[in-house]
Design an enzyme around this catalytic site. Structure first.
Site, PDB file in Angstrom:
ATOM      1  N   ARG A  66      36.476  39.405  42.769  1.00  8.73           N
ATOM      2  CA  ARG A  66      35.902  40.297  44.369  1.00  8.73           C
ATOM      3  C   ARG A  66      33.497  40.478  44.252  1.00  8.73           C
ATOM      4  NH1 ARG A  66      41.203  42.438  43.203  1.00  8.73           N
ATOM      5  NH2 ARG A  66      40.254  44.291  41.644  1.00  8.73           N
ATOM      6  N   GLU A 103      43.536  49.258  29.799  1.00  6.76           N
ATOM      7  CA  GLU A 103      44.616  51.141  28.780  1.00  6.76           C
ATOM      8  C   GLU A 103      45.631  49.936  27.890  1.00  6.76           C
ATOM      9  OE1 GLU A 103      48.009  53.558  31.127  1.00  6.76           O
ATOM     10  OE2 GLU A 103      46.801  51.598  32.172  1.00  6.76           O
TER      11      GLU A 103
END
Length: 181
Positions: A66, A103
């Site tokens: 993006r 994560e």
């Protein structure tokens, strides 16, 4: 011409939140709806250009994917180069990379060797900053090639996730804040 508050409201209102994407408990802020609104999309580029027009920016480096939406029109507006920062194995030439933690596990960003060189002033851009891992990797990559990161810029910040803390003192400019975490 609309004032900045009107522009920021149009931008914020055009970004939809999608609950439980990509997994339960995540609220995903989808900028594709911003792109469907040509007025709000134009406002986002205008506000970024207004901020950087008087600064010496040689290169805008945008993160896949993006950052590729906002980086090129801003680079055209500022009259500077655009360099894509890609996911691994997406660039055909020799690359330099920087790893960052996720994560669970890690990932990395890459750019072509020589795309950004020592002494250049770089603006890093992405749609959103959450935990700061990707942006932090971009900053480290620019330092490795001897470039100066003038600032990092995002359309959206999720301040509860404290991504700014991973930017090693590099200034961060955002247009809007949203909830998330």
């Amino acid at each position: 011409m609309a004032d900045n508050e009107v522009k920021l409201k149009a931008i914020s209102d055009s970004i939809r939140g999608i609950p439980d994407f990509p997994k339960p408990g995540i609220l995903f802020w989808d900028i594709t709806t911003l792109c469907l609104n040509p007025v709000a999309f134009k406002y986002s580029i205008e506000l970024l250009a207004e901020r950087y027009r008087t600064q010496k920016i040689d290169v805008i480096a945008g993160f896949e994917a993006r950052g590729f939406i906002f980086g090129p029109p801003l680079a055209l507006e500022l009259g500077c180069a655009f360099v894509p920062l890609r996911k691994p194995k997406k660039l055909p030439g020799e690359t330099i990379s920087e790893e960052y933690d996720l994560e669970y596990g890690s990932d990395k960003i890459e750019m072509h060797v020589g795309a950004i060189t020592e002494g250049q002033n770089v603006l890093l851009i992405d749609d959103l900053i959450a935990t700061g891992g990707t942006m932090g990797a971009g900053i480290r990559l620019m330092k490795r090639v001897g470039a100066t990161v003038v600032e990092s810029a995002c359309i959206i910040e999720l301040p509860d996730l404290k991504g700014r803390e991973k930017l090693d003192g590099t200034p961060l400019f955002v247009l809007i804040e949203k909830e998330g975490g």
